[in-house]
Every structure is written in structure tokens, then in C-alpha cells.
Write an enzyme that holds these catalytic residues in place. Sequence first.
Site, PDB file in Angstrom:
ATOM      1  N   CYS A 115       0.861  -1.181   0.000  1.00  0.00           N
ATOM      2  CA  CYS A 115       0.000   0.000   0.000  1.00  0.00           C
ATOM      3  C   CYS A 115       0.900   1.236   0.000  1.00  0.00           C
ATOM      4  O   CYS A 115       1.634   1.468   0.959  1.00  0.00           O
ATOM      5  CB  CYS A 115      -0.887  -0.007   1.237  1.00  0.00           C
TER       6      CYS A 115
ATOM      7  N   HIS B 289      -0.159   4.636  -0.663  1.00  0.00           N
ATOM      8  CA  HIS B 289      -0.668   5.803   0.074  1.00  0.00           C
ATOM      9  C   HIS B 289      -0.407   5.555   1.562  1.00  0.00           C
ATOM     10  O   HIS B 289      -0.092   6.471   2.307  1.00  0.00           O
ATOM     11  CB  HIS B 289      -2.175   6.036  -0.198  1.00  0.00           C
TER      12      HIS B 289
ATOM     13  N   HIS C 296      -7.987  -5.485  -6.957  1.00  0.00           N
ATOM     14  CA  HIS C 296      -8.107  -4.043  -7.199  1.00  0.00           C
ATOM     15  C   HIS C 296      -8.462  -3.833  -8.675  1.00  0.00           C
ATOM     16  O   HIS C 296      -7.805  -4.404  -9.550  1.00  0.00           O
ATOM     17  CB  HIS C 296      -6.789  -3.324  -6.928  1.00  0.00           C
TER      18      HIS C 296
ATOM     19  N   ASP D 299     -10.555   3.924  -3.428  1.00  0.00           N
ATOM     20  CA  ASP D 299      -9.410   4.673  -2.902  1.00  0.00           C
ATOM     21  C   ASP D 299      -9.668   6.163  -3.108  1.00  0.00           C
ATOM     22  O   ASP D 299      -9.926   6.601  -4.231  1.00  0.00           O
ATOM     23  CB  ASP D 299      -8.143   4.228  -3.650  1.00  0.00           C
TER      24      ASP D 299
ATOM     25  N   CYS E  51      -4.122   6.074  -5.558  1.00  0.00           N
ATOM     26  CA  CYS E  51      -3.682   4.694  -5.301  1.00  0.00           C
ATOM     27  C   CYS E  51      -2.238   4.495  -5.793  1.00  0.00           C
ATOM     28  O   CYS E  51      -1.984   4.431  -7.005  1.00  0.00           O
ATOM     29  CB  CYS E  51      -4.603   3.666  -5.950  1.00  0.00           C
ATOM     30  N   GLY E  52      -1.329   4.361  -4.823  1.00  0.00           N
ATOM     31  CA  GLY E  52       0.094   4.273  -5.182  1.00  0.00           C
ATOM     32  C   GLY E  52       0.464   2.970  -5.855  1.00  0.00           C
ATOM     33  O   GLY E  52       1.239   2.964  -6.834  1.00  0.00           O
ATOM     34  N   THR E  53      -0.092   1.847  -5.366  1.00  0.00           N
ATOM     35  CA  THR E  53       0.228   0.581  -6.040  1.00  0.00           C
ATOM     36  C   THR E  53      -0.475   0.555  -7.405  1.00  0.00           C
ATOM     37  O   THR E  53       0.063   0.008  -8.375  1.00  0.00           O
ATOM     38  CB  THR E  53      -0.153  -0.636  -5.171  1.00  0.00           C
TER      39      THR E  53
END
Length: 320
Positions: free
Chosen positions: A92, A94, A213, A239, A243-245
Amino acid sequence: MSDETKKIKVVDSHTAGEPTRVVVEGLPEADVAGPVAWRDFLSEEHDWLRTAVACEPRGHEAMVGAYLLEPTRADCVAGVVFFNNVGYLHGCLHGTIGLTVTLAHLGRLSNGDNRIETPTGIVTVRPPEDGWVEVQNVRSWRYAEAVSVEVPEWGVVHGDVAWGGNWFFLIEAPDTIEVNFENLPQLTDFTCAVRDALNANGITGAAKGEIDHIEVFGPPADNQADSKNFVLCPGREYDRSPCGTGTSAKLACLHASGKLQPGQIWRQAGILNTLFEGSVEEVPEGGVIPTVKGRAFVTAQAELYIQPSDPFAYGIVYSP
Ligand code: PYC
């Protein structure tokens, strides 16, 4: 308050609108080391802690939690396991950005690079500058291109499957839904239907990794961003951040299509029009190492009480 009341110290933050609650004290005593072993131990024997922290009445459906762990490696400052209202996340970003402002708030970061152990590998952060944190993520790659799936009531949907620290299905928004805040109900229904269809058709990431996701793209609201997304997380929540990933998965797909060169900046807006900036480095084994930058703010520091007589001591757990 009874002597049996459990006390859990947390620091809350949000990254581009998406909350992170870091549990800084109160994990059960155990002879366990490393994020994977902690995740397995906590999920098997102490899942009550996740539901108490992330679910109502202390948390809410969008809450992402993080257990702060002692590192097992001398070159790391911390370890972490992320979770939400329905289970555990592989990675994760964020949340990593939220963890970084939390560690800075607690005075637990050094100058320069700080390495953090996660279940997906080591990620590297630097101390925040005015809340901005840059995270170097784990290797990310496109696993499958232009996969078609028949989604009941929506028709055939085409997307890429990519790993960015979680498994993502990346798709363009259907003509009938604009990617904007007013359309959250439709975006949620659409992405849940896509995820169900992927599961029903046995479409997975590598090693049968569940695609939990779903990331939908549309045009940005203005020229501050290159694209805008809506990301469905495990469960039915979206999110609030870009969403960083998910941004890492997008960067890997753009790079694989020849649309993003190493070092080139990609500006990903999320559904609230907040921004993450990303770029990639190539790696010899294939795929890329993404770097994602976002801004976080500490919002609270608190002690949660879990009282044995409280009927919702372990949260209000949703079981469909
Ligand atoms: O930023 O990687 C992320 C993330 C995953 C789930 C929620 N946020």
C-alpha cells in the site's frame, strides 16, 4: 474501565484524501519476526485487532490500517503490514506515505533514504518535505495485455493485468460513465461486476494471485494531470487517493507499451482530483521500479480502548 481493557495507540493521517491509521503500540506479544510472519500470525490468531481498528465504530469502510513492526534487517527503519475493513493488503503506497509522515511525527526517521520492510519487499522513502513523500516501490510489471472478460449486464471489457504491489485490472471507463465523483455509485457497481467476472472466469495474476483491485481510467479534469482514475479496493470501498500501487501498475503498463520512458513524469489524478506523480527505472529482470510521490498530513494521535463488555469491542464486522 476494567483492567482487561486493551489499549492500542494509533496515529492517523491521510494521503491525498485516503486515510491511514498506524498502530504504533498494542500488538500482542509474540515471538514473530518480519512482515509476512506477522501478517500470517495476526490474521490467523488476532484478526480481532484488525476489525477493532479498521471497522466501525472506531474506523470506517475506507480506513486502511498499518501495523508498525520492528525491522528484522539492520538497514531498515521499520516493518509494516497493511490491512483494511475486509482483510490484509499485499502492499500500500498511500499507506507507506502515511506511515512516513507518522514516523517523521514520532521522530523515527533518519535523513536520506529510509528503508521499510513490507510483505511485498523493501520500499524506500525519504523524510517528508512539506508533507510530500517519495516512495520507491517494489518491482512492478504488466503480466497480461488486453485481456477480455464478459461482464454480466456490462458486456465485454478489455484490460491489462499488472502487479504494482497488489494485483490490478486496468481498464478504460465505459462510454456511459465519466470518471468523476458524482458517479461513485455507478463506478462502484461497474468495478465490482468486473472483479466478480474476473473471479468467475478464473482470471488472475501470476501464481493465481487474486485480482482484488480494479482501476478505471478517464481523462483528467485539467492539465495538472495526465489521467484520472477510480480504484476499487478489496471490499466495496474506493481509494480516495490516486492509489500508489495502482499508479505503479499503470506506470508498468505505460512503460511496457512504450508510452513512458525511464525518468519521464506521469501525473495520476484520483477521484478527488488529488495527484500522485510517478516515474520508472528499468530493471534487468523486466518490468520497472516505480517511484511515486504524494502528500500526507497527520490528523490525530489517539489511544483506542477495547473493553470486554462493549458489544462492538471488535468492530461491526460486515459479512455478506
Ligand atoms: O495507495 O497503494 C495504495 C493503496 C492500496 C489500497 C489503498 N491504497
